[in-house]
Design an enzyme around this catalytic site. Structure first.
Site, PDB file in Angstrom:
ATOM      1  N   ASP A   1      44.832 -32.653  -0.497  1.00  0.00           N
ATOM      2  CA  ASP A   1      46.135 -33.700  -0.334  1.00  0.00           C
ATOM      3  C   ASP A   1      47.302 -33.354   0.713  1.00  0.00           C
ATOM      4  OD1 ASP A   1      45.540 -35.503  -2.655  1.00  0.00           O
ATOM      5  OD2 ASP A   1      46.788 -33.811  -4.175  1.00  0.00           O
TER       6      ASP A   1
ATOM      7  N   ASN B   1      42.200 -34.790 -11.605  1.00  0.00           N
ATOM      8  CA  ASN B   1      42.654 -33.489 -11.743  1.00  0.00           C
ATOM      9  C   ASN B   1      43.599 -32.878 -12.688  1.00  0.00           C
ATOM     10  OD1 ASN B   1      44.542 -34.583  -9.309  1.00  0.00           O
ATOM     11  ND2 ASN B   1      45.017 -36.523 -10.284  1.00  0.00           N
TER      12      ASN B   1
ATOM     13  N   ASP C   1       0.955  -1.069   0.272  1.00  0.00           N
ATOM     14  CA  ASP C   1      -0.095   0.062   0.059  1.00  0.00           C
ATOM     15  C   ASP C   1       1.139   1.328  -0.166  1.00  0.00           C
ATOM     16  OD1 ASP C   1       0.825  -0.611   2.271  1.00  0.00           O
ATOM     17  OD2 ASP C   1      -1.167  -0.009   4.190  1.00  0.00           O
TER      18      ASP C   1
ATOM     19  N   ASP D   1      39.334 -40.144  -9.028  1.00  0.00           N
ATOM     20  CA  ASP D   1      39.803 -38.594  -8.869  1.00  0.00           C
ATOM     21  C   ASP D   1      39.925 -38.066 -10.500  1.00  0.00           C
ATOM     22  OD1 ASP D   1      41.893 -36.579  -7.433  1.00  0.00           O
ATOM     23  OD2 ASP D   1      43.960 -38.322  -8.139  1.00  0.00           O
TER      24      ASP D   1
HETATM   25  C1  GLA Z   1      45.687 -36.067  -6.783  1.00  0.00           C
HETATM   26  C2  GLA Z   1      45.568 -36.955  -5.820  1.00  0.00           C
HETATM   27  C3  GLA Z   1      45.835 -37.655  -4.901  1.00  0.00           C
HETATM   28  C4  GLA Z   1      47.224 -39.005  -5.735  1.00  0.00           C
HETATM   29  C5  GLA Z   1      47.292 -38.486  -6.587  1.00  0.00           C
HETATM   30  C6  GLA Z   1      47.137 -39.093  -7.906  1.00  0.00           C
HETATM   31  O1  GLA Z   1      46.306 -35.124  -6.724  1.00  0.00           O
HETATM   32  O2  GLA Z   1      44.309 -35.888  -4.550  1.00  0.00           O
HETATM   33  O3  GLA Z   1      46.132 -37.890  -2.930  1.00  0.00           O
HETATM   34  O4  GLA Z   1      45.489 -39.897  -5.626  1.00  0.00           O
HETATM   35  O5  GLA Z   1      46.278 -37.315  -7.692  1.00  0.00           O
HETATM   36  O6  GLA Z   1      48.152 -38.943  -9.446  1.00  0.00           O
END
Ligand code: GLA
Length: 736
Positions: free
Chosen positions: A548, A480, A52, A478
């Site tokens: 890692d 990467n 309003d 994995d």
């Molecule tokens: C990545 C993973 C690691 C390992 C490497 C292998 O970095 O996080 O734990 O498996 O790849 O190449």
């Protein structure tokens, strides 16, 4: 039903456990947000909209609809109509124009929660766990139909949102932006918490007050990324672990994402989340549909801790699936930090022999067993055993490991191809790429075009050959590298921008096939450590490699940040050797065990080479892990310390759901000179019950005292009698 529609007010009310979420249909069929927060009893709070006041509704104020559009709190904002805040949807229509105008058509409310085709999503175990509201809207000129999905969980403070688009018109429509959730808050009094970092430093928590303009996080790497996690929370300025209001948002997706809080000219806040619109495009032919991934929204009226525990409960019960969902995971030993690429059958068997004597239950053979891979520069895509290293073949190795009473697990990186591989030589067109442009290499590898079924089929057939050739009970999947030159040689020009999302759908498709065909295999996701720690992945794998960085002290931050929205039961965590391979730090073996116990637990070291004293303490460490694992996996997690603010110490707890027992863990980070003891208040106990610490059964203390007065943490002396940094202690409280 916990979702209601008030016909007279044209308003919707969604009730989660202790949360209400309200919105209504206003003039011209716009959906207008009314309230999100702690549960209230009222059916309709439409008065909050102040419709309003000036600017009036479009019908009352035809002269200035734009002002209305730019101030109305929208449930789902459209581009091109005068709402200059962040839009959720934008298209290119048959005329090349970008305006889209979604208006309410109809709705449907029902028990349960539908699945999202091809996508991971939270689910209900029975229909009483949640109700769903579907709202259909239409953009009349194009025929673009949008269905907004809202699910409210009855026993959790969770509301999920997603959207499906359908082209009901005759001409194709290009979608250039489709976010999954939008919440317009009525003020700007929030801090934004995000999880940021880098490789080996994932999900560090950052917190900053909102300010005018846009503050966002995103990923344009093709995965959720090391740098920004698809999570954000808006919390009241006074919010801490135990008090204040918190709104958590998490995107159930593993690709490019976008999350943004925008403080507007009127000091309101719009929060949006969804697929990153940058470089996104999707062509919808007449009759075609597009399904956008889900956003999980959690509200807490009692701090950040309660928000996290709600996420944990939801993900443990309503996202993670499969045989290991509620099970203790086998204690594993992974050979990556033990050997890197330098291993063969004999080496692995020697590790397994020693490990089996100590009570370790599974050997995981990491990267380097296939093609002719001796370093990270070859053979990805050639998923056949390198018999020069795996002498006697895979079956022989697995059988030998099984004979030792251990399970066997294996590493794959299915989405990748090395230029130096048979696969790439045969199918260079199978890599993600842009025609006539040089391909950018990363870790000496390219990404396979998983938008193509024939590529996925081929990779899967190779994986199947391996999995069917021996008794494999675990896979580490994995990933990467990140996407460059985003393009597919199999897509026509007008569909090139679809590559990002099609790639992610392809990954989900293959994970779905794998987990369906091999339900007994434990799947752990990984991406250069923790670059794909997201709820999308948790739908397929009950655990994800957190980072890692296996250093116990670095892990305090990483695991603290990760626990903001992901359950500890999902965090891959291992005891590794010292000096730590990432930071060179030396920490006591005991502390490494206590920190890894927070997650799935295992070892990442050469057990034949570590100091004897460490080796001898492994059986005791495993016993301790086993003793507390059910509590860690199923209990409520309470953070007590915060190493982002205090680097002297950290502490946390796991409390059984029935509050009958609790595990308290403390890590001294930097020792302080000349201090005697430190008082720490426990959390989450039953204030009316009495507890004793396991080693002192005669001293009974009330839960109220433990939580309000606290316990004394005396000086910590580690194993060899040296007072110092990085020592740890655990205490087990049991209800008397
Ligand atoms: C990545 C993973 C690691 C390992 C490497 C292998 O970095 O996080 O734990 O498996 O790849 O190449």
């Amino acid at each position: 039903m916990n979702i209601n529609y008030n016909e007279k007010e044209r308003s919707f009310r969604l009730d989660a456990k202790d949360t209400s979420y309200m919105f209504k249909i206003v003039d011209d069929g716009y959906l207008c947000h009314v309230y999100y927060g702690k549960k209230v009893p009222d059916e309709d709070l439409g008065y909050l909209l102040r419709l309003d006041e000036s600017p009036k509704t479009p019908r009352e104020n035809m002269r200035d609809k734009a002002t209305f559009m730019d101030t109305l709190p929208f449930e789902y904002s459209c581009f091109g109509l005068g709402d200059y805040r962040e839009s959720c949807i934008k298209i290119v229509d048959q005329n090349g124009c970008t305006t889209v105008d979604l208006r309410y058509v109809s709705h449907r409310i029902y028990k349960g929660k539908p699945a999202l085709a091809g996508l991971p999503a939270t689910f209900v175990n029975n229909d009483d766990e949640a109700s769903t509201l579907e709202i259909t809207c239409i953009d009349k000129p194009t025929g673009l139909q949008a269905t907004l999905f809202y699910t409210a969980f009855t026993n959790l403070d969770v509301i999920t949102r997603s959207i499906t688009l359908k082209n009901t018109g005759e001409k194709p429509i290009e979608i250039t932006r489709v976010l999954s959730a939008c919440v317009d808050f009525d003020d700007d009094c929030y801090d934004m918490i995000t999880l940021n970092g880098s490789w080996a430093r994932e999900r560090h928590m950052e917190r900053a007050p909102l300010h005018h303009g846009k503050q966002s996080i995103d990923s344009i790497k093709g995965e959720s990324s090391h740098q920004n996690n698809p999570f954000a929370a808006l919390v009241s300025h006074n919010a801490d672990e135990d008090m204040g209001e918190a709104f958590g948002f998490n995107f159930v997706y593993s690709g490019n994402f976008f999350a943004q809080a925008e403080v507007t000219q009127h000091k309101k806040t719009r929060f949006v989340m969804g697929i990153n619109p940058l470089d996104f495009g999707w062509k919808l032919e007449s009759g075609e549909e597009f399904v956008a991934p889900e956003v999980v929204m959690v509200h807490s009226d009692s701090g950040i801790g309660k928000m996290s525990r709600t996420f944990h409960d939801l993900y443990r019960q309503n996202l993670i699936r499969g045989e290991y969902k509620d099970k203790r995971r086998p204690v594993l030993i992974n050979n990556w930090e033990a050997t890197y690429f330098n291993f063969d059958t004999d080496k692995l068997i020697s590790i397994a022999k020693e490990a089996s004597k100590l009570g370790i239950e599974m050997l995981v053979m990491d990267d380097g067993w296939f093609g002719h891979r001796e370093s990270d520069n070859s053979s990805l895509g050639d998923w056949f055993v390198n018999e020069k290293k795996i002498k006697g073949g895979l079956k022989y190795l697995v059988d030998e490991v099984n004979k030792l009473g251990m399970k066997f697990g294996i590493w794959f990186e299915p989405e990748m191809v090395s230029p130096d591989s048979e696969l790439y030589k045969a199918h260079p067109d199978w890599a993600i790429q842009v025609k006539n442009r040089e391909l950018t290499m990363s870790r000496e590898q390219y990404i396979l075009d998983f938008s193509r079924k024939e590529v996925r089929d081929y990779v899967y057939s190779m994986m199947k050959n391996i999995l069917d050739s021996a008794n494999i009970e675990y896979i580490k999947w994995d990933m990467n590298r990140q996407v460059t030159e985003p393009g597919s040689l199999a897509l026509p020009p007008e569909r090139q921008r679809e590559i990002w999302h099609r790639y992610v759908l392809g990954v989900y498709d293959l994970m779905n096939r794998l987990t369906t065909d091999y339900p007994h295999i434990l799947l752990e996701n990984c991406s250069g450590g923790g670059a794909r720690f997201d709820p999308g992945m948790l739908y397929y794998s009950p655990q994800i490699w957190t980072s890692d960085d296996t250093d116990a002290i670095e892990r305090l931050k990483i695991q603290h940040g990760t626990s903001l929205c992901y359950p500890c039961s999902a965090m891959g965590a291992h005891v590794s050797d010292c000096p730590n391979h990432t930071v060179g730090r030396n920490t006591p073996f005991k502390t490494r065990g206590h920190v890894a116990m927070v997650g799935t637990f295992g070892y990442e070291l050469d057990v034949t080479k570590i100091p004897e004293e460490d080796r001898n303490s492994i059986p005791g460490q495993i016993e301790e892990f086993n003793k507390y694992n059910a509590l860690v996996r199923t209990g409520d997690h309470y953070r007590i310390g915060n190493t982002f603010e205090n680097i002297e110490w950290d502490a946390w707890m796991f409390v059984a759901k029935d509050k009958s027992e609790a595990l308290f863990e403390f890590v001294q980070i930097l020792a302080r000179p000349n201090y005697r003891s430190r008082r720490i208040k426990l959390k989450g106990l039953d204030p009316d019950a009495y507890y004793y610490e396991e080693s002192e059964p005669d001293r009974k203390i009330s839960g109220a005292a433990l939580m309000n007065a606290g316990i004394n943490i005396a000086k910590i002396w580690n194993g060899d009698g040296i007072y110092g940094d990085f020592s740890s202690k655990i205490l087990h409280f049991i209800k008397a």
